[in-house]
Design a protein around this motif. Structure first.
Motif, PDB file in Angstrom:
ATOM      1  N   THR A 118      57.304  36.095  48.212  1.00 18.41           N
ATOM      2  CA  THR A 118      56.893  36.491  46.872  1.00 18.41           C
ATOM      3  C   THR A 118      55.593  37.285  46.946  1.00 18.41           C
ATOM      4  O   THR A 118      54.723  37.006  47.787  1.00 18.41           O
ATOM      5  N   THR A 119      55.443  38.276  46.069  1.00 18.92           N
ATOM      6  CA  THR A 119      54.195  39.022  45.928  1.00 18.92           C
ATOM      7  C   THR A 119      53.927  39.240  44.447  1.00 18.92           C
ATOM      8  O   THR A 119      54.857  39.386  43.653  1.00 18.92           O
ATOM      9  N   SER A 120      52.653  39.259  44.088  1.00 18.66           N
ATOM     10  CA  SER A 120      52.255  39.522  42.708  1.00 18.66           C
ATOM     11  C   SER A 120      50.970  40.335  42.709  1.00 18.66           C
ATOM     12  O   SER A 120      50.058  40.082  43.520  1.00 18.66           O
ATOM     13  N   LEU A 121      50.906  41.301  41.819  1.00 27.25           N
ATOM     14  CA  LEU A 121      49.709  42.101  41.613  1.00 27.25           C
ATOM     15  C   LEU A 121      49.529  42.279  40.104  1.00 27.25           C
ATOM     16  O   LEU A 121      50.411  42.836  39.437  1.00 27.25           O
ATOM     17  N   TYR A 122      48.421  41.775  39.564  1.00 25.60           N
ATOM     18  CA  TYR A 122      48.220  41.870  38.128  1.00 25.60           C
ATOM     19  C   TYR A 122      46.729  41.902  37.815  1.00 25.60           C
ATOM     20  O   TYR A 122      45.887  41.512  38.634  1.00 25.60           O
ATOM     21  N   THR A 123      46.435  42.359  36.612  1.00 23.26           N
ATOM     22  CA  THR A 123      45.048  42.467  36.165  1.00 23.26           C
ATOM     23  C   THR A 123      44.954  42.064  34.709  1.00 23.26           C
ATOM     24  O   THR A 123      45.910  42.232  33.937  1.00 23.26           O
ATOM     25  N   ASP A 124      43.817  41.481  34.321  1.00 20.99           N
ATOM     26  CA  ASP A 124      43.611  41.114  32.922  1.00 20.99           C
ATOM     27  C   ASP A 124      42.204  41.513  32.471  1.00 20.99           C
ATOM     28  O   ASP A 124      41.282  41.680  33.278  1.00 20.99           O
ATOM     29  N   TYR A 125      42.071  41.650  31.165  1.00 25.78           N
ATOM     30  CA  TYR A 125      40.781  42.024  30.568  1.00 25.78           C
ATOM     31  C   TYR A 125      40.625  41.260  29.263  1.00 25.78           C
ATOM     32  O   TYR A 125      41.576  41.146  28.479  1.00 25.78           O
ATOM     33  N   VAL A 126      39.418  40.721  29.025  1.00 22.35           N
ATOM     34  CA  VAL A 126      39.119  39.930  27.846  1.00 22.35           C
ATOM     35  C   VAL A 126      38.065  40.643  27.000  1.00 22.35           C
ATOM     36  O   VAL A 126      37.047  41.117  27.525  1.00 22.35           O
ATOM     37  N   TYR A 127      38.347  40.717  25.688  1.00 21.81           N
ATOM     38  CA  TYR A 127      37.395  41.338  24.747  1.00 21.81           C
ATOM     39  C   TYR A 127      37.187  40.375  23.588  1.00 21.81           C
ATOM     40  O   TYR A 127      38.145  39.894  22.975  1.00 21.81           O
ATOM     41  N   GLU A 128      35.891  40.082  23.265  1.00 18.63           N
ATOM     42  CA  GLU A 128      35.554  39.164  22.192  1.00 18.63           C
ATOM     43  C   GLU A 128      34.482  39.776  21.303  1.00 18.63           C
ATOM     44  O   GLU A 128      33.487  40.345  21.796  1.00 18.63           O
ATOM     45  N   THR A 129      34.655  39.655  19.971  1.00 18.81           N
ATOM     46  CA  THR A 129      33.662  40.136  19.021  1.00 18.81           C
ATOM     47  C   THR A 129      33.909  39.524  17.651  1.00 18.81           C
ATOM     48  O   THR A 129      35.049  39.474  17.163  1.00 18.81           O
ATOM     49  N   ASN A 130      32.848  38.989  17.037  1.00 19.40           N
ATOM     50  CA  ASN A 130      32.883  38.478  15.660  1.00 19.40           C
ATOM     51  C   ASN A 130      34.054  37.517  15.415  1.00 19.40           C
ATOM     52  O   ASN A 130      34.770  37.611  14.424  1.00 19.40           O
ATOM     53  N   GLY A 131      34.279  36.585  16.326  1.00 19.87           N
ATOM     54  CA  GLY A 131      35.338  35.600  16.164  1.00 19.87           C
ATOM     55  C   GLY A 131      36.698  36.050  16.632  1.00 19.87           C
ATOM     56  O   GLY A 131      37.652  35.254  16.643  1.00 19.87           O
ATOM     57  N   HIS A 132      36.834  37.331  16.982  1.00 22.53           N
ATOM     58  CA  HIS A 132      38.108  37.833  17.482  1.00 22.53           C
ATOM     59  C   HIS A 132      38.146  37.684  19.010  1.00 22.53           C
ATOM     60  O   HIS A 132      37.165  37.983  19.703  1.00 22.53           O
ATOM     61  N   TYR A 133      39.296  37.227  19.487  1.00 29.19           N
ATOM     62  CA  TYR A 133      39.516  37.088  20.937  1.00 29.19           C
ATOM     63  C   TYR A 133      40.772  37.870  21.298  1.00 29.19           C
ATOM     64  O   TYR A 133      41.844  37.650  20.701  1.00 29.19           O
ATOM     65  N   LEU A 134      40.654  38.771  22.248  1.00 27.80           N
ATOM     66  CA  LEU A 134      41.785  39.599  22.673  1.00 27.80           C
ATOM     67  C   LEU A 134      41.827  39.649  24.194  1.00 27.80           C
ATOM     68  O   LEU A 134      40.813  39.936  24.848  1.00 27.80           O
ATOM     69  N   LYS A 135      42.989  39.332  24.745  1.00 30.37           N
ATOM     70  CA  LYS A 135      43.171  39.362  26.193  1.00 30.37           C
ATOM     71  C   LYS A 135      44.454  40.114  26.518  1.00 30.37           C
ATOM     72  O   LYS A 135      45.513  39.835  25.954  1.00 30.37           O
ATOM     73  N   GLY A 136      44.347  41.084  27.421  1.00 31.39           N
ATOM     74  CA  GLY A 136      45.513  41.847  27.862  1.00 31.39           C
ATOM     75  C   GLY A 136      45.757  41.665  29.341  1.00 31.39           C
ATOM     76  O   GLY A 136      44.812  41.507  30.136  1.00 31.39           O
ATOM     77  N   LEU A 137      47.012  41.635  29.729  1.00 27.63           N
ATOM     78  CA  LEU A 137      47.395  41.436  31.135  1.00 27.63           C
ATOM     79  C   LEU A 137      48.595  42.317  31.452  1.00 27.63           C
ATOM     80  O   LEU A 137      49.551  42.382  30.665  1.00 27.63           O
ATOM     81  N   GLN A 163      50.465  30.577  51.367  1.00 24.17           N
ATOM     82  CA  GLN A 163      50.151  31.209  50.102  1.00 24.17           C
ATOM     83  C   GLN A 163      48.708  31.676  50.128  1.00 24.17           C
ATOM     84  O   GLN A 163      47.821  30.990  50.647  1.00 24.17           O
ATOM     85  N   GLY A 164      48.466  32.872  49.590  1.00 21.64           N
ATOM     86  CA  GLY A 164      47.118  33.423  49.574  1.00 21.64           C
ATOM     87  C   GLY A 164      46.860  34.193  48.298  1.00 21.64           C
ATOM     88  O   GLY A 164      47.791  34.686  47.644  1.00 21.64           O
ATOM     89  N   GLN A 165      45.584  34.293  47.924  1.00 22.62           N
ATOM     90  CA  GLN A 165      45.203  35.016  46.718  1.00 22.62           C
ATOM     91  C   GLN A 165      43.890  35.758  46.949  1.00 22.62           C
ATOM     92  O   GLN A 165      42.959  35.227  47.558  1.00 22.62           O
ATOM     93  N   LEU A 166      43.829  36.992  46.471  1.00 25.03           N
ATOM     94  CA  LEU A 166      42.622  37.810  46.510  1.00 25.03           C
ATOM     95  C   LEU A 166      42.257  38.160  45.071  1.00 25.03           C
ATOM     96  O   LEU A 166      43.092  38.670  44.318  1.00 25.03           O
ATOM     97  N   VAL A 167      41.013  37.872  44.683  1.00 25.46           N
ATOM     98  CA  VAL A 167      40.550  38.121  43.325  1.00 25.46           C
ATOM     99  C   VAL A 167      39.377  39.089  43.379  1.00 25.46           C
ATOM    100  O   VAL A 167      38.420  38.893  44.139  1.00 25.46           O
ATOM    101  N   ILE A 168      39.439  40.146  42.565  1.00 21.11           N
ATOM    102  CA  ILE A 168      38.374  41.152  42.473  1.00 21.11           C
ATOM    103  C   ILE A 168      37.880  41.207  41.033  1.00 21.11           C
ATOM    104  O   ILE A 168      38.688  41.202  40.089  1.00 21.11           O
ATOM    105  N   HIS A 169      36.544  41.268  40.858  1.00 21.23           N
ATOM    106  CA  HIS A 169      35.939  41.351  39.535  1.00 21.23           C
ATOM    107  C   HIS A 169      35.186  42.677  39.431  1.00 21.23           C
ATOM    108  O   HIS A 169      33.966  42.721  39.670  1.00 21.23           O
ATOM    109  N   PRO A 170      35.863  43.753  39.057  1.00 20.02           N
ATOM    110  CA  PRO A 170      35.171  45.065  38.997  1.00 20.02           C
ATOM    111  C   PRO A 170      34.024  45.084  37.997  1.00 20.02           C
ATOM    112  O   PRO A 170      32.963  45.634  38.260  1.00 20.02           O
ATOM    113  N   THR A 171      34.238  44.522  36.804  1.00 22.66           N
ATOM    114  CA  THR A 171      33.188  44.442  35.790  1.00 22.66           C
ATOM    115  C   THR A 171      33.334  43.119  35.061  1.00 22.66           C
ATOM    116  O   THR A 171      34.282  42.351  35.297  1.00 22.66           O
TER     117      THR A 171
END
Length: 562
Positions: free
Chosen positions: A105-124, A36-44
């Protein structure tokens, strides 16, 4: 005639004491590889990309051999014994069974987190694939030269391919998820999957599976501040979702398949049994995913700075489009109809879990307890007559059935004398389920008051004197965990159990000498069987026995009707 074991543990046949020898051995060797292997990239900042791959390879090699089996009389005369009706006395063979399972098995996915004024939003968003490949070969050669080398290469007889199989399947899925929270009070999650399976035809292959959940942490609200000293969490929650199941019995249900059996003919051609092939059945072009709908309602709470945590949950799980057997048709069709999505199950239950964590001095300890229960009901199934048993004598599904039901007769106990049995038979005719009733036999009740003990039509509407006498599914599963640690030393204990379950016990472990000459056994408790007052048995009379009178052969089946 099968050997009979006497009270001293000796086996007897035709009045002679004999000794059975071990006639076969088997050994299994497995080679398992997991990668099993995993590659993680953090563009921003707050943006992550993941690539994962896994592989599981299982190679199994099982060697089975049959040696010559002898029975020896105490006079020293060896006699070859046949292993079963398929082999002649003195037969030997070496068998090799090879199987290979590859799962990728293979998986490719991305997520993004946005936080402001008590609001937390994460999309994947992402995708994943699975591929499963299986190969199997079961080969055998008879007439092993020496038992010291039980290998196919050291045998000189006929070759036989008992089984050769290959199948594979693959799935692909695309998914997305959105998580939202506001000041850790209001929580929501939405999921969406779009999955496809190679087990179905193209127009039935893909399906959309949504789900969502919501929660409210009331302990964070301002009106709960007076309880903040002791209340940490109080969160009611609810969820609903639909999942798909593609694990039906067949891997290629949309293809006409023909079973070919080498050397299976019941006649000879040029001195050999020919290979046979069966007529393929029909296939369904509409077979598709089984759909599982889950509804959960729960409550989580934490008290005393989270030293006490508890979860209570109630769930409803409905399985729709479940693959079941076809409806009954006339024999004039000449073949078998295919399985279709024509059944439905309803599974309801609850679960309670409580945990306490604290410390005494320098000792940390924890106590956990859980209790759960559920029942599964058949809502829809193609069994118009509501037959209790299928064509093979196994329990059948029917509308309204609770899974695990045990059907059987109700008994009055064991007749202690012939007079008692005859008096019982005068009011409860048991001739439909057996003959030769006598002292030591079971007395069965005539529950429908027709004067005859029978199974009627063996349907729910006409069961005769059959009734549901129990349920084999476990009820009220419980678990208890205890743990403690001190200065790097820790101890953990776990107990689990089932508080209610009914079982209909079969086989030699319960009934004693009930498995033929190869699997029969006897324990001391098996001697507690009925013996009349005038018995000639060396064990003496036993009219208050637990077991009914003992018989050799199938005649004893009437004393364990179900």
């Amino acid at each position: 005639m099968m050997p009979f074991q006497d009270p001293n543990g000796h086996y007897m046949r035709n009045g002679k004491l004999i000794q059975l020898t071990d006639g076969g051995r088997s050994k299994t060797h497995n080679d398992n590889v997991y990668l099993q292997g995993q590659l993680v990239i953090h563009p921003t900042k707050n943006w992550n990309i993941y690539a994962e791959a896994g592989m599981r390879i299982i190679n199994e090699n099982k060697q089975v051999n049959l040696n010559k089996i002898y029975e020896h009389s105490y006079e020293g005369d060896p006699v070859l014994l046949a292993f079963s009706g398929s082999y002649a006395p003195g037969a030997t063979f070496a068998r090799s069974i090879f199987s290979n399972t590859n799962f990728y098995t293979t998986s490719l996915y991305t997520d993004y987190v946005y936080e402001t004024n008590g609001h937390y939003l994460k999309g994947l968003v992402g995708m994943n694939t699975e591929k499963h490949v299986f190969r199997n070969l079961n080969a055998q050669r008879s007439d092993v030269i020496t038992e010291l080398v039980p290998e196919i290469g050291a045998a000189t007889g006929d070759d036989l391919i008992k089984e050769a199989r290959y199948y594979d399947w693959a799935t692909a899925g695309f998914f997305g998820r959105i998580n939202y929270a506001y000041k850790e009070r209001y929580l929501a999650e939405v999921n969406l999957r779009y999955d496809g399976s190679s087990r179905f035809l193209r127009d039935q292959r893909w399906n959309l599976f949504p789900s969502f959940s919501v929660g409210w942490n009331m302990a964070r609200e301002s009106f709960m501040e007076p309880a903040s000293d002791w209340l940490t969490t109080l969160k009611p929650r609810a969820s609903w979702g639909m999942l798909g199941n593609q694990n039906t019995e067949q891997y290629y249900p949309f293809y006409l398949t023909q079973k070919v059996s080498p050397n299976n003919g019941s006649w000879l051609m040029d001195g050999n049994r020919p290979t046979t092939a069966e007529v393929p059945g029909m296939v369904s072009s509409f077979l598709t995913w089984e759909k599982i709908y889950n509804t959960n309602i729960g409550l989580d709470f934490g008290l005393f700075n989270n030293r006490l945590n508890a979860t209570a949950e109630y769930f409803i799980r409905k399985t729709k489009n479940m693959v079941g057997p076809p409806a009954e048709v006339g024999a004039i069709l000449g073949t078998v109809l295919p399985n279709t999505n024509n059944a439905e199950l309803d599974n309801r239950g609850w679960e309670l879990q409580v945990n306490w964590r604290d410390r005494i001095g320098k000792v940390n300890y924890d106590i956990g307890f859980n209790l759960s229960d559920n029942r599964v009901k058949v809502v829809k199934y193609p069994n118009a007559s509501k037959a209790i048993y299928d064509s093979n004598g196994n329990y059948a599904y029917y509308d309204g059935k609770i899974l695990g039901e045990i059907w059987g007769f109700t008994t009055e106990g064991i007749a202690k004398s012939d007079a008692k049995m005859n008096a019982w038979l005068a009011q409860n005719d048991q001739s439909k389920i057996g003959t030769g009733w006598e002292a030591g036999n079971i007395m069965y009740k005539d529950l429908n008051n027709d004067g005859v003990v029978d199974k009627g039509s063996s349907t729910v509407d006409d069961p005769g004197d059959l009734r549901v006498i129990g349920n084999s599914n476990p009820r009220f599963r419980m678990g208890l965990s205890l743990g403690a640690d001190w200065k790097g030393f820790d101890i953990q204990m776990f107990f689990q159990g089932v508080l209610k379950r009914d079982l209909w016990l079969n086989g030699p472990m319960f009934w004693g000498a009930d498995g033929g000459e190869w699997q029969s056994l006897g324990f001391t408790q098996h001697l507690d069987y009925f013996r009349p007052e005038n018995t000639t048995s060396i064990f003496g009379a036993n009219i208050d026995a637990y077991y009914p009178v003992a018989y050799l052969g199938d005649k004893g089946d009437k004393n364990k009707e179900v």
